[in-house]
Enzyme design. Sequence first.
Site: not given
Length: 381
Positions: A246, A284, A325
């Site tokens: 996460h 993703h 990220d």
Amino acid sequence: MTEWLTREEALARLNVRPQTLYAYVSRGRIGMRPDGADPRRSQYRADDIAALATRRARGRSPQAIAESAIAWGEPAITTAISKVLHGRLVYRAKDAVALAATATLEETAGLLWASGTPVSFASLTPSTVRESGTPTAFARLSALAAAGRPSLGRRPAMLQQDGASATSVLATSFGASPGAEPVHERLARGWSVEAAGADLIRRALVLMADHELNASAFAARVAASTGSPIAACLLAGLATLTGPRHGGAGAAVIALVEDAERMGPDEAVARWLAHDRPLPAFGHPLYPEGDPRAGALLPDLDIDDGLLRLRDAVLAATGMHPNVDFALAALTLNLRLPADAPFRLFALGRSVGWTAHAVEQVTSNRPIRPRARYDGPVGMG
């Protein structure tokens, strides 16, 4: 853009009678609107019909429904806060990328909270904390949670005030200097970043504000369903965010870059994949064509050469594109921010979403209590 179906198309996809379709609509399970071309006819939301069709194809077993919904299945909790739709992230019907072009985190909170008054994360007194970072954030938020009031039975505006106070505590814990200015300006001042960098920080915070019912938002909602103080709900979200799957992915991509610099990007990527380790900061499940949040940040960054080589190696090996990220790691290197800045930016931005989910959960007055599917020994001895 939401797709809408005619009555005939909806009936064909569900393979049901008209009465059943109307029952789904009356129960709020399928969205309906008048047909713009013929107001006497109706149109039906395609996403809702697809979710129902999937559920019907799987069968009516509560266990099967629950197990699939908890792992990238259709939403198990109704929310009006945010949605990933056709590769776009939407905050209450507003495109998050478009919003991030100009909005502050405070303005984004006003939108996600459906607040009737402007939101402020001001901290007007100097912090007594000498150091900043994740341990400080946990300590200060824990203290606020321990002293907080239970959330049940309180008006949304009061719960939002608690959320603003908790977010302010996180901001100063992560390095924002005192003041009443927007939090991105205070962070930039605390991190000795100039105006251009401050604007990139602002954009990143807005893009991280919410992302459907992810793990940390779900944790915040579980805490809220028990009546926990709003600060405790944010603490639950913060704890969940620390995992490498996460919010910890930003640190993992830095480690991957270090491996790539030491042994070469192709070899580093090959080794990670050979050990069945998911490549952090790439791909993703909700964005098969690429993460739009990364697309909103990366073009304005002077990306580190090591990250560029890694990006090219991953694309060649897997076809996966950088996600947000990766963008947070690139931002950290570009602006020479603290090493854990990806996590700080993620957590501070997402605190707005956690508050929104906690308030929505409290006001729904619905408990969250899944059942377990026991597969251990059955002997009672």
